[in-house]
Design an enzyme around this catalytic site. Structure first.
Site, mmCIF file in Angstrom:
data_model
loop_
_atom_site.group_PDB
_atom_site.id
_atom_site.type_symbol
_atom_site.label_atom_id
_atom_site.label_comp_id
_atom_site.label_asym_id
_atom_site.label_seq_id
_atom_site.Cartn_x
_atom_site.Cartn_y
_atom_site.Cartn_z
ATOM 1 N N ASP A 371 -0.517 -4.831 -5.693
ATOM 2 C CA ASP A 371 -1.255 -4.270 -4.562
ATOM 3 C C ASP A 371 -1.516 -2.780 -4.777
ATOM 4 O O ASP A 371 -1.421 -2.250 -5.893
ATOM 5 C CB ASP A 371 -0.476 -4.562 -3.256
ATOM 6 C CG ASP A 371 -1.390 -4.735 -2.053
ATOM 7 O OD1 ASP A 371 -1.817 -3.706 -1.498
ATOM 8 O OD2 ASP A 371 -1.688 -5.883 -1.662
ATOM 9 N N ARG A 448 -6.780 7.411 7.730
ATOM 10 C CA ARG A 448 -5.866 7.121 6.616
ATOM 11 C C ARG A 448 -6.140 8.082 5.447
ATOM 12 O O ARG A 448 -6.114 7.690 4.289
ATOM 13 C CB ARG A 448 -6.001 5.670 6.159
ATOM 14 C CG ARG A 448 -4.688 5.086 5.643
ATOM 15 C CD ARG A 448 -4.885 3.742 4.968
ATOM 16 N NE ARG A 448 -3.608 3.085 4.723
ATOM 17 C CZ ARG A 448 -3.368 2.264 3.719
ATOM 18 N NH1 ARG A 448 -4.304 1.969 2.850
ATOM 19 N NH2 ARG A 448 -2.189 1.698 3.574
ATOM 20 N N LYS A 481 -7.927 -8.750 -4.721
ATOM 21 C CA LYS A 481 -7.870 -8.531 -3.267
ATOM 22 C C LYS A 481 -8.744 -7.308 -2.995
ATOM 23 O O LYS A 481 -8.421 -6.205 -3.439
ATOM 24 C CB LYS A 481 -6.418 -8.283 -2.855
ATOM 25 C CG LYS A 481 -6.228 -7.948 -1.381
ATOM 26 C CD LYS A 481 -4.728 -7.870 -1.079
ATOM 27 C CE LYS A 481 -4.417 -7.307 0.282
ATOM 28 N NZ LYS A 481 -2.968 -7.085 0.460
ATOM 29 N N ASP A 483 -10.047 -4.733 -0.530
ATOM 30 C CA ASP A 483 -9.594 -4.218 0.761
ATOM 31 C C ASP A 483 -10.585 -3.187 1.307
ATOM 32 O O ASP A 483 -11.401 -2.627 0.568
ATOM 33 C CB ASP A 483 -8.214 -3.570 0.559
ATOM 34 C CG ASP A 483 -7.362 -3.597 1.817
ATOM 35 O OD1 ASP A 483 -7.907 -3.808 2.911
ATOM 36 O OD2 ASP A 483 -6.137 -3.391 1.690
ATOM 37 N N CYS A 531 -10.237 -8.513 2.506
ATOM 38 C CA CYS A 531 -9.178 -7.983 3.349
ATOM 39 C C CYS A 531 -9.722 -6.708 3.967
ATOM 40 O O CYS A 531 -10.542 -6.024 3.362
ATOM 41 C CB CYS A 531 -7.974 -7.667 2.453
ATOM 42 S SG CYS A 531 -6.652 -6.748 3.263
ATOM 43 N N ASP A 553 -2.291 -8.013 8.709
ATOM 44 C CA ASP A 553 -1.125 -7.352 8.119
ATOM 45 C C ASP A 553 0.145 -7.769 8.842
ATOM 46 O O ASP A 553 1.246 -7.418 8.418
ATOM 47 C CB ASP A 553 -1.282 -5.827 8.176
ATOM 48 C CG ASP A 553 -2.132 -5.311 7.019
ATOM 49 O OD1 ASP A 553 -2.390 -6.092 6.089
ATOM 50 O OD2 ASP A 553 -2.534 -4.137 7.051
HETATM 51 C C1 GLA Z 1 -4.145 -2.949 3.854
HETATM 52 C C2 GLA Z 1 -3.897 -4.395 3.514
HETATM 53 C C3 GLA Z 1 -2.472 -4.559 3.060
HETATM 54 C C4 GLA Z 1 -2.210 -3.681 1.872
HETATM 55 C C5 GLA Z 1 -2.526 -2.234 2.205
HETATM 56 C C6 GLA Z 1 -2.449 -1.357 0.981
HETATM 57 O O1 GLA Z 1 -3.458 -2.550 4.981
HETATM 58 O O2 GLA Z 1 -4.186 -5.214 4.594
HETATM 59 O O3 GLA Z 1 -2.209 -5.914 2.762
HETATM 60 O O4 GLA Z 1 -2.989 -4.128 0.794
HETATM 61 O O5 GLA Z 1 -3.831 -2.121 2.745
HETATM 62 O O6 GLA Z 1 -2.758 -0.040 1.252
#
Ligand code: GLA
Length: 738
Positions: A371, A448, A481, A483, A531, A553
């Site tokens: 991740d 963020r 993934k 995001d 995501c 999350d």
């Molecule tokens: C988001 C995703 C999480 C993770 C974080 C990483 O919040 O939903 O699953 O990947 O970012 O910063």
């Protein structure tokens, strides 16, 4: 089934498996809504078109044209000449005047369904025998003063009860036109007594909670101006009878195949008419249409169910599986993954990841997902987005070496990206500050600690694409993934001139689609999971590119019950990213049994999100058993029909759902007791979707005895679930026809 035009009654009849939608054309060439409901197959229904307010009809009475326009059930209402309800189209001409009036001119009935340029859209599947063909009706209207052509589209598929609506607008004139609002669909019906509105609302860690409220006079609905479909509100509305439940009552649902700003609204008028509209939110939107140019609005899926929400859900599920998701993984087992986010957050290196991979392999896990935190100087969420260069301090020897090592351990490798973003503290920002969305002279609003890239700039799209693709080309990566961790602000682009600033929100979404399209074209075997800070961009648009989306999350099994219930109202379980995580849960601090966490995650794509090297020995020992359950049931869960039996949201006590295979030979029931009650009897639940005349063997996972009962008995008489002592305890019951 299909689409016909009845000349005698000037009526279009669109029929699906069990529903019918009728559109009438008046003598004055207004396009009006006649009927939407159960199949009728009687063109005389044209008499239902509300022109009976004869004194108002313009051809006989110009004096009261305004009153007519304000009561007529328009298929596609326009702004400015007399209909004061919510409009779908607002056009400004080159002199600044606003106003439009559409007249019916022609129609075409086409086989199949046209593609929408640059947009996700449902389609007729060429390859699959299980999916049928389809047809599209195009109703062509014009405003001759503006030189504007509007095509209203209605598509149906032979094997579905959904009707897909869409709109295309073309400037046939000689001067630019400014589209200030182009919604995609309108349903103008009667607001029957006691209708309710159903929406999905939420927040970060609390996505898609089902909410019902009485339909009242005026406008009510949900929307997003956040640049994405959002955690907060979902691009869906349903109007339903008050008594409508899972299995009974009429429901009209509309779902938007789009991932950006939206408006979804129901309006009850002075005449007790109901207008449901859906489309791109007009706030902050203007699209310039030069002569000869076209604008295509994203499409809306309309579903009518006369058998409650359950049937509606199954129509959406089958439509999305059959006609929207393209990934080769659609009908394939997804690898059981372990993701290191909740295991390590940013604090990891190759050694830690390899230790997780080794232990994961021992327990039967099939893929390691690395991740956030592997690139630039990213040890926290304060920096480096945009610098997609491997951090060799963490991954010694580089990414390829790590991937090869993980592959050698026998696991697939997956990786996280957040491609749409840029940190102010990044080499990319230092080089290209103009690449962030921004308003001249203003300091951008951070969220963020990051800005959003301006995806309306072609060079940004190329940079982003190449950053991701270069990594995928150089290592054996099976999964991404993708995001997106903040919503849009400062939506301005230094790339566009003043006429085009109102296009940035939509161009951004088109940019996301273009990027993901390139990705799935170049890497057709890649398993892509979308995501957005959990489930903020869980929408049908993204499903066109990725077969699964991270649901939330919030990985707590109990919170997930409501999140997954709301998500499964519209989406097949095969699309819901769901993992078993560690306790106390990082989001809410709750402690739940490991088995319950597994049973709840089984209702999704299934995986783990914990440090497998650190959890207790007892929990670790449960993993192979859970994975065996996944292998045993994944196909049933992925391909089956979903039935909601009970909702913890409503009863405050227990949750229960069931999946039944299409041939009704097999079923899986999941029961979760959330809170135990003192001094109660066993609980009776009524199963659904089984073959009444068939016998089923019932086996409780982990239990010893099995029982044989008929489908009729289980559905009409019910099944007793013995009293369970304790909170958060779940049961899985497997049924097989004997
Ligand atoms: C988001 C995703 C999480 C993770 C974080 C990483 O919040 O939903 O699953 O990947 O970012 O910063």
């Amino acid at each position: 089934m299909g689409i016909v035009f009845c000349q005698e009654h000037n009526l279009f009849q669109i029929t699906t498996l069990t529903t019918e939608y009728c559109i009438g054309i008046t003598d004055e060439r207004y396009v009006g809504h006649v009927y939407y409901g159960k199949r009728l197959e009687d063109a005389r229904c044209a008499c239902l078109l509300r022109t009976e307010e004869r004194p108002f009809v313009p051809s006989t009475n110009q004096r009261d044209k305004g009153a007519f326009l304000d009561v007529f059930p328009h298929e596609y209402p326009v702004w400015g000449v007399g209909d004061y309800r919510e409009s779908c189209l607002m056009v400004r001409d080159s002199q600044g005047y606003r106003g439009c009036e559409l007249c019916y001119e022609d129609y075409r009935i086409l086989p199949g369904k046209p593609k929408l340029p640059g947009l996700p859209a449902t389609f007729v599947r060429e390859d699959a025998e299980q999916a049928g063909g389809g047809q599209t009706l195009e109703i062509i209207c014009r405003d001759r003063i503006l030189g504007l052509k509007v095509i209203l589209r209605y598509s149906v598929f032979d094997d579905s009860d959904a009707i897909i609506r869409g709109v295309e607008v073309e400037n046939e004139g000689t001067r630019p036109l400014y589209l200030e609002k182009v919604l995609s669909a309108c349903l103008d019906m009667d607001a029957e007594e006691g209708y309710e509105l159903l929406t999905l609302n939420g927040s970060w860690l609390r996505e898609r909670r089902i909410e019902r409220s009485p339909l009242s006079y005026g406008k009510q609905g949900v929307s997003s101006g956040r640049g994405e479909s959002s955690h907060q509100e979902h691009p869906f509305i349903a109007v339903l009878e008050k008594q409508a439940g899972q299995d009974q009552g009429q429901v009209y649902g509309m779902h938007f195949v789009y991932s950006g700003n939206f408006l979804a609204q129901a309006e009850k008028s002075q005449y007790d008419s109901l207008r449901m509209v859906m489309g791109i939110h007009p706030e902050g939107f203007t699209w310039v249409l030069h002569p000869g140019e076209r604008f295509t609005a994203p499409e809306v899926v309309c579903v009518y169910s006369d058998q409650g929400l359950g049937k509606m859900s199954r129509i959406f599920h089958d439509l999305y599986r059959g006609h929207l998701i393209r990934s080769p993984y659609l009908h394939q087992k997804r690898p059981v993954l372990i993701n290191n986010w909740e295991a390590t957050y940013f604090d990891f290196d190759s050694e830690k990841l390899l230790a997780i991979a080794r232990e994961a392999k021992k327990q039967g896990i099939e893929m390691l997902v690395m991740d956030d935190g592997w690139f630039g100087r990213r040890d926290s969420d304060n920096c480096s987005l945009g610098d997609w260069v491997v951090n060799e301090r963490k991954l010694k020897g580089g990414l390829k070496q790590l991937v090869d090592q993980v592959r050698k351990e026998g696991l697939l490798f997956g990786i996280w990206f957040e491609p749409e973003m840029i940190s102010p503290d990044s080499d990319l920002y230092r080089k290209h500050p103009e690449w962030a969305l921004q308003l001249p002279g203003r300091k951008g609003t951070l969220s963020r600690e990051q800005y959003v890239l301006d995806l309306s700039r072609p060079e940004v799209l190329d940079y982003v694409y190449e950053s991701v693709a270069a990594i995928l080309r150089n290592a054996d990566i099976a999964y991404v993934k993708w995001d997106m961790n903040r919503q849009l602000t400062d939506v301005g682009s230094s790339y566009l001139d003043s006429d085009h600033q109102g296009e940035v929100f939509h161009r951004y979404v088109l940019g996301v689609y273009a990027l993901q399209e390139r990705l799935v074209q170049e890497f057709p075997k890649l398993l892509l999971e979308n995501c957005s800070g959990g489930g903020a961009r869980f929408d049908p648009g993204m499903l066109y590119y990725s077969p699964q989306i991270w649901c939330s999350d919030d990985t707590d099994a109990i919170e997930r019950l409501a999140i997954q219930e709301g998500t499964a109202l519209l989406y097949p379980l095969s699309t819901m990213g769901a993992h078993v995580s560690d306790c106390p849960n990082h989001g809410v601090g709750r402690i739940t049994p490991f088995a319950t966490r597994g049973h709840v995650a089984l209702a999704g794509t299934f995986g783990y999100e914990l440090d497998i090297t650190k959890i207790s020995e007892e929990e670790r020992k449960e993993i192979p058993g859970q994975i065996a359950l996944y292998h045993k049931y994944q196909m049933l869960i992925r391909e089956g029909d979903y039935y909601r039996i009970a909702s913890w949201r409503e009863n405050h006590c227990y949750d229960c759902w069931q999946v039944v295979s299409k041939d009704k030979k097999e079923s899986l029931l999941t029961y979760v007791q959330v809170l135990a009650q003192p001094n109660v009897r066993s609980r009776k639940i009524y199963l659904k979707g089984l073959e009444p005349g068939a016998d089923y063997r019932l086996e409780m996972e982990g239990g010893e005895e099995s029982q044989i009962l008929s489908g009729r008995l289980l559905m009409q008489g019910g099944l007793l679930i013995q009293r369970i002592h304790g909170d958060f305890i779940s049961r899985l019951i497997h049924l097989t026809q004997v």
